[in-house]
Design an enzyme around this catalytic site. Structure first.
Site, PDB file in Angstrom:
ATOM      1  N   SER A 230       0.824  -1.223   0.000  1.00  0.00           N
ATOM      2  CA  SER A 230       0.000   0.000   0.000  1.00  0.00           C
ATOM      3  C   SER A 230       0.854   1.267   0.000  1.00  0.00           C
ATOM      4  O   SER A 230       0.426   2.309  -0.508  1.00  0.00           O
ATOM      5  CB  SER A 230      -0.935  -0.003   1.210  1.00  0.00           C
ATOM      6  OG  SER A 230      -0.188  -0.111   2.426  1.00  0.00           O
ATOM      7  N   ASP A 406      -3.131   7.283  10.001  1.00  0.00           N
ATOM      8  CA  ASP A 406      -3.198   5.969  10.632  1.00  0.00           C
ATOM      9  C   ASP A 406      -1.874   5.513  11.229  1.00  0.00           C
ATOM     10  O   ASP A 406      -1.765   4.399  11.740  1.00  0.00           O
ATOM     11  CB  ASP A 406      -3.695   4.921   9.627  1.00  0.00           C
ATOM     12  CG  ASP A 406      -2.820   4.844   8.387  1.00  0.00           C
ATOM     13  OD1 ASP A 406      -1.749   5.502   8.368  1.00  0.00           O
ATOM     14  OD2 ASP A 406      -3.202   4.151   7.426  1.00  0.00           O
ATOM     15  N   HIS A 409       0.772   5.195   6.886  1.00  0.00           N
ATOM     16  CA  HIS A 409       0.904   5.814   5.574  1.00  0.00           C
ATOM     17  C   HIS A 409       1.264   7.294   5.709  1.00  0.00           C
ATOM     18  O   HIS A 409       0.768   7.981   6.610  1.00  0.00           O
ATOM     19  CB  HIS A 409      -0.399   5.663   4.787  1.00  0.00           C
ATOM     20  CG  HIS A 409      -0.773   4.237   4.529  1.00  0.00           C
ATOM     21  ND1 HIS A 409      -1.723   3.567   5.286  1.00  0.00           N
ATOM     22  CD2 HIS A 409      -0.313   3.336   3.631  1.00  0.00           C
ATOM     23  CE1 HIS A 409      -1.841   2.331   4.843  1.00  0.00           C
ATOM     24  NE2 HIS A 409      -0.988   2.156   3.829  1.00  0.00           N
TER      25      HIS A 409
END
Length: 933
Positions: A230, A406, A409
């Site tokens: 991600s 979060d 990221h």
């Protein structure tokens, strides 16, 4: 018997009494120093007795005067060393040297008898009259100490110090390049710091901010692949948004995401492989086959999923090492034909991590990064790995991960920075942006640059040969001893300095200076950094220079409006403000930009005022005057165009003042030639001159609103070679149009002022207001209001284009307001800042030299001589920059006397040679352009 006390300066008599406060309160010893300096200047011209005894200024520099010298001889003062040099500007004039000079000052002060009044003196005035002896001695000690310092730290010694600094810095940077490597891409990918909150500065080089069109132009027909988890997907999105800002982050995030821009044939893919395993290996292995088209750029990285899925176990780390070891040879093979980057894992903000991510700790991330670096760097045994480590993302994350939503990221601004770094790594070597020095090789030398290097090398060799021959001839004239008397007899031969020697010496110095220019801005020897504007970086230096300027004030030699000292002062402080504006990047702040536009307009106003006044009063329209002005304006720029491979229009201000000078000359020189002497006999000629100025204004308006006609004129060959920039003359038209009226305003102001002066309407005596008190006060009030009104309007500007449209018509308001405020009060007209005036005399050289040896990348960045210490770097680079500018000013003046002689026949021959030189330059330039295409 003690040495006779030297007479104090005239200005030192009772310096604290009210009688001496007529021109303002005393500021320590400044009135004394100004008076002493003034008397010394008069002594240099007349040779009469000054403040420090009889004799010329040179004699006074060697001692206190003949009286002190004879007294020392009579009394046999052994401690003086046989010479009365105490307090001289040359403390080494006696055998005692500088240390002896200070010792003699203290010894003389100790011999003076202090004069003090009784404590019961009722009035401060009486105390001041009685205790003035201590004040005199303190002022004398200060002044003599100042002379000692000035002797050892003159302009010449400053230049020697600057030369030593350049040699040491060049040696240090060269050694650093040899030790650390000369690849700026490694610095871009691995190190840097934040300027402010969101501006990333790579170590030692500049990063270009790519626009959409530039990105598409670089990536045309290219395929870029992002492989990973991600975090790599985030980097993919930010990279794609440089090409297409409307691209949205939507769809299933745990699958492959394609992107294609058909207009530029750019293809960017994200391949979902969150772990370094067999799946990722198979994907990479396919690209290594010869029959498959390979991506031009591959960006890969993964680790956090392995930590999360296996709960941070040590077995997972061992498996990660095995998997990356199997992938490393494949990546190395791909790196031979493609650009391959392995993205190291960013740190996390553990406090924000959700419960199912708590096992992802910074300690584990560091372990995975160490494994990746050690394995990928050791994949080739005998050479350096071709797989590049993208480790700069770690440094960026360390500063910004706290802003993460979060904890895992990166925030959007950090992702954009990483994507822009990737774009710079790949595209800088293709597009070669001026302000993107990272990953750019040194540009190859052009034919003209090679010829220039040969010329300067021959000049240096020629001067060295000339110097050796001259020195050997000088040794033959050494003093010989008379055998009968035992005394030395000197063969006094005053050999005049030949023009050839001056010529060779000037070109020798210029060659060394141009080598420094090339090293700073072309050879990639010194570092460069991006500009970053803050209010403090602009306004604090402004306050510093204003305080210095006010502190160094002197009396003017004349009190006329815009006298020479005042115009030098005006040019000086404006140039310093413009320099601070450029190095601080203040052009991004619109109110500052608009005020700087007024300063540039004020320079052009002085061009119109000064040249009109000269032609109007002198009536000298001879070719010698024209050639002298054109040479002094353009010499340095022509040399820089050759050495730095830049077009003439790049140094836009010089073409601007050159064209306006020619416009002024043609306007006044064309029939009928109207000058002051002719106009004094008949007022009709004044109307004739106003008619000329009216036609000039109409011509300016026509060109300003006829862009097509303007471009046709300046697109004609060979004018196009001088005024084109990036293949067109639009930049020249924009620069000319921006200040199109201000030169005309300067000419008109000069005409009105000289007419009023001729009719004795103005009161220009020392300390007198320019007009009667009522008129002066009224004009001062109007000027202050106008000045502030313009500043308020400029500070409220919201749109640069709209403000630039109004600027040509309204800039004269603030210029005229400043002139009236500066000249209406008699006391303001009678003083000037010698600090600002010194810089004003070399303002043109300062403006041009800043492009390459103070700023960097053609003014887009900042030159870094001392990395890691911005304040010290600015001090050192500024010191060298000012010394170089001063030396170039002297070289230009010396060469102007030789190349532009007063004899018309010799001048015409020189002009023919200059014309042949430029013809050859145009031919060589055409050959270069054809070879590039």
């Amino acid at each position: 018997m003690a040495l006779p006390q030297p007479p104090p300066p005239a200005g030192a008599r009772d310096p604290v009494t009210p009688e001496h406060w007529a021109s303002g309160p005393p500021s320590q010893a400044q009135p004394l120093l100004r008076q002493e300096a003034k008397e010394e200047e008069e002594g240099e011209e007349t040779g009469v007795q000054g403040a420090w005894g009889t004799g010329t200024a040179e004699q006074r520099r060697r001692g206190w005067g003949e009286a002190a010298e004879s007294a020392a001889a009579e009394e046999g003062q052994a401690e003086v060393g046989g010479a009365a040099a105490a307090g001289s500007g040359s403390p080494a004039g006696g055998s005692g040297g500088g240390r002896g000079g200070w010792w003699r000052i203290l010894a003389w002060l100790q011999r003076q008898q202090p004069q003090c009044c009784p404590c019961a003196a009722p009035l401060p005035r009486s105390a001041a009259h009685c205790c003035h002896g201590g004040t005199k001695m303190a002022a004398l000690a200060y002044n003599l100490g100042k002379r000692e310092i000035n002797h050892y730290f003159s302009v010449r010694s400053a230049k020697v110090l600057a030369l030593v600094a350049v040699l040491l810095l060049a040696a240090c940077h060269l050694a650093s390049r040899r030790y650390r490597g000369n690849d700026s891409c490694e610095y871009l990918l691995s190190s840097g710091r934040f300027l402010g909150e969101k501006v990333w500065q790579p170590h030692s080089c500049m990063m270009h901010k790519y626009k959409i069109s530039e990105a598409k132009n670089c990536l045309v027909d290219k395929h870029i692949a992002f492989i990973g988890d991600s975090r790599i997907r985030q980097l993919f999105y930010s990279f794609v948004k440089i090409i297409n800002p409307q691209f949205k982050e939507e769809g299933n995030k745990h699958e492959n995401i394609p992107f294609e821009d058909k207009t530029a044939s750019v293809k960017v893919d994200f391949l979902w492989h969150p772990e370094v395993n067999g799946s990722m290996k198979q994907c990479i292995k396919v690209w290594t086959e010869d029959s498959i088209a390979k991506p031009h750029v591959i960006v890969a990285g993964a680790a956090t999923w392995s930590i999360k899925i296996h709960n941070g176990s040590s077995e997972a780390l061992s498996q990660y090492k095995m998997n990356i070891t199997s992938i490393a040879p494949l990546l190395e093979k791909l790196a031979k034909t493609s650009d391959v980057y392995w993205v190291l894992q960013d740190p996390v903000y553990e406090d924000l991590l959700s419960e199912n991510r708590k096992m992802i700790t910074n300690e584990k991330i560091d372990a995975y990064n160490e494994a990746a670096v050690s394995i990928l760097n050791s994949s080739t045994r005998n050479s350096k790995s071709n797989v590049k480590m993208f480790s700069v993302s770690k440094l960026i994350a360390q500063e910004t991960i706290m802003e993460s939503l979060d904890g895992l990221h990166l925030p959007e601004s950090s992702r954009e920075t990483n994507a822009m770094i990737l774009m710079n790594v790949y595209c800088n070597k293709i597009l070669k942006p001026v302000d993107g020095s990272c990953c750019q090789p040194r540009p190859p030398l052009t034919l003209i640059q090679k010829l220039a290097a040969c010329f300067f090398t021959l000049s240096i060799i020629g001067y060295l040969i000339f110097y050796i021959i001259h020195r050997n001839a000088h040794r033959k004239n050494k003093p010989c001893t008379d055998l009968e008397s035992g005394e030395e007899k000197k063969n006094i031969i005053n050999t005049p300095v030949s023009s050839l020697e001056i010529l060779l010496q000037s070109f020798c110095k210029l060659g060394l200076i141009m080598a420094y220019f090339y090293m700073c801005d072309r050879a990639n020897l010194f570092m460069k950094e991006n500009k970053f504007y803050t209010h403090s970086s602009f306004f604090i230096p402004i306050i510093y220079i204003l305080v210095l300027g006010v502190f160094y004030n002197e009396n003017t030699k004349e009190t006329k409006v815009l006298n020479r000292e005042q115009t030098d002062e005006w040019k000086g402080w404006m140039q310093l403000v413009i320099l601070i504006y450029h190095i601080s990047g203040a052009s991004t702040f619109l109110p500052v930009y608009m005020h700087i536009r007024v300063l540039v307009a004020a320079y052009l106003f002085q061009t119109g005022y000064g040249h009109f006044s000269y032609f109007w009063i002198k009536g000298d329209f001879g070719i010698h005057r024209v050639c002298q002005v054109l040479f002094r304006l353009n010499f340095l720029v022509v040399v820089l165009c050759i050495v730095m491979d830049r077009p003439y229009q790049f140094y836009y201000f010089v073409p601007l003042v050159t064209v306006w000078f020619m416009v002024i000359y043609v306007t006044l020189a064309l029939w009928p030639q109207i000058i002051q002497k002719k106009a004094n006999g008949n007022c009709f000629w004044h109307f004739g001159l106003l008619l000329k100025l009216g036609f000039l204004l109409l011509f300016i308006c026509f060109l300003a609103y006829s862009q097509g006609a303007f471009e046709k004129i300046f697109s004609l060959w060979p004018l196009s070679k001088c005024f084109e920039l990036k293949g067109n003359v639009y930049e020249w038209w924009f620069r000319w149009r921006l200040d199109r009226y201000v030169v005309f305003h300067g000419m008109l102001f000069a005409f009105i002022y000289l007419a009023l002066q001729k009719r004795q309407i103005l009161s220009e005596g020392k300390g007198e207001p320019l007009f009667s008190n009522k008129i002066s006060n009224f004009l001062l009030f109007i000027s202050v209001v106008s000045f502030l009104t313009y500043s308020i309007w400029a500070s409220s500007c919201k749109n640069k284009a709209e403000c630039n449209e109004l600027h040509p018509s309204v800039s004269v308001v603030q210029i005229l307001a400043f002139i009236l405020i500066r000249n209406i009060p008699g006391y303001a007209r009678s003083v000037y800042s010698s600090f600002f005036a010194w810089f004003g005399k070399i303002s043109l050289e300062l403006f041009i030299c800043q492009y390459h040896i103070w700023l960097a990348a053609d003014t887009r960045g900042i030159l870094v001589l001392i990395p890691g210490n911005p304040m010290l770097n600015i001090i050192v680079s500024t010191f060298i920059f000012v010394c170089v500018a001063h030396e170039i000013s002297q070289i230009t003046n010396d060469l102007a006397q030789i190349i532009i002689p007063k004899d018309n026949s010799s001048l015409l021959k020189r002009l023919a040679c200059i014309a042949a030189f430029f013809c050859g330059l145009l031919i060589l330039s055409s050959i270069q352009d054809k070879s590039k295409h």
